[in-house]
Design a protein around this motif. Sequence first.
Motif, PDB file in Angstrom:
ATOM      1  N   ARG A 217      45.133 -12.549 -40.555  1.00 17.11           N
ATOM      2  CA  ARG A 217      45.234 -12.749 -41.999  1.00 17.11           C
ATOM      3  C   ARG A 217      44.143 -13.727 -42.402  1.00 17.11           C
ATOM      4  O   ARG A 217      43.900 -14.717 -41.716  1.00 17.11           O
ATOM      5  CB  ARG A 217      46.614 -13.287 -42.395  1.00 17.11           C
ATOM      6  N   ILE A 218      43.493 -13.440 -43.515  1.00 17.73           N
ATOM      7  CA  ILE A 218      42.303 -14.204 -43.887  1.00 17.73           C
ATOM      8  C   ILE A 218      42.489 -14.929 -45.213  1.00 17.73           C
ATOM      9  O   ILE A 218      43.401 -14.638 -45.989  1.00 17.73           O
ATOM     10  CB  ILE A 218      41.063 -13.285 -43.960  1.00 17.73           C
ATOM     11  N   GLN A 219      41.593 -15.896 -45.427  1.00 15.25           N
ATOM     12  CA  GLN A 219      41.475 -16.558 -46.715  1.00 15.25           C
ATOM     13  C   GLN A 219      40.011 -16.517 -47.132  1.00 15.25           C
ATOM     14  O   GLN A 219      39.126 -16.232 -46.317  1.00 15.25           O
ATOM     15  CB  GLN A 219      41.947 -18.002 -46.630  1.00 15.25           C
ATOM     16  N   ARG A 220      39.747 -16.787 -48.390  1.00 13.60           N
ATOM     17  CA  ARG A 220      38.368 -16.792 -48.879  1.00 13.60           C
ATOM     18  C   ARG A 220      37.552 -17.801 -48.084  1.00 13.60           C
ATOM     19  O   ARG A 220      37.988 -18.921 -47.826  1.00 13.60           O
ATOM     20  CB  ARG A 220      38.336 -17.138 -50.361  1.00 13.60           C
ATOM     21  N   GLY A 221      36.355 -17.386 -47.683  1.00 18.48           N
ATOM     22  CA  GLY A 221      35.476 -18.243 -46.904  1.00 18.48           C
ATOM     23  C   GLY A 221      35.558 -18.020 -45.411  1.00 18.48           C
ATOM     24  O   GLY A 221      34.677 -18.464 -44.672  1.00 18.48           O
ATOM     25  N   ASP A 222      36.613 -17.343 -44.920  1.00 15.73           N
ATOM     26  CA  ASP A 222      36.698 -17.014 -43.499  1.00 15.73           C
ATOM     27  C   ASP A 222      35.661 -15.961 -43.132  1.00 15.73           C
ATOM     28  O   ASP A 222      35.194 -15.193 -43.978  1.00 15.73           O
ATOM     29  CB  ASP A 222      38.084 -16.443 -43.159  1.00 15.73           C
TER      30      ASP A 222
END
Length: 263
Positions: free
Chosen positions: A60-65
């Motif tokens: 699962r990702i977030q912005r900037g990953d």
Amino acid sequence: SPTTANLLLPRLATDRAAMAASASAPPHSLLLAAVALAALASVAAARDENGVYDPCSDTRIQRGDGFSFGIAFATLGAFYSGGSVQLSPCDRRLSLASSGQLAVFRPKVDEISLLTINTTTGFNPATAGGYMVAFAGRKYAARSVPTFVSNSSYTVSSFTLVLEFNKGRLQNLHWKKDGCGACAKSSSLVCIGKQTCAFRTQSCKSQGPVDCSIGIQLAFSGTDKHESVLNSWYEVSNLRQYSLYGLYSNLKDTLSGQFNKFF
């Protein structure tokens, strides 16, 4: 807001992000070098907190990953089980281990990127099967529909790919048709299927003068794991009339010398 340009040159096989392979990933005969150009992004710089580099693992990702995904090249039928059910290239029921070829990319989430695959130094998408599928994940396996790249008559070199997320989990990968508006810009281009511009394969290097290396405009949509909206596809959809691939074509030409240093 100011634009940013982050350039990642291809590295040797020891590059962790470029190799991104583990025992759970399907074997492959060739890992193509990738150049990712992130540009026109208004997202503030953020630290990459995604430790998953294998495109056949879930995350699962977030912005900037950073986010690792693969593109598999094979014949159209090689992506289907029993001739009718499309499976992820990570699924061992497919025979891609012996017949497919693989490129792995790790763009930054919610930045507009141009991904390129050099076809002037030995890799031929037509002999690799002529179709490609973008994919990532295992339990939450997502894959695009197969899209045509090349055969003995025509070669498509410009693509737009959108990665769609829901709460940080990849849901789908969409190939967006660019239309035939750019076909008139070159006598080497023809419109196929009333949807896509393509070069005549005989005009591509090694048979002709045209660099038909694959360029993929990449963008993101949906939400990250904090439910922040991913906006880069909205930005790309507004800019498509200007053709990002054309915007970067001069830069790609300057990189051709860099490619030759690595192959």
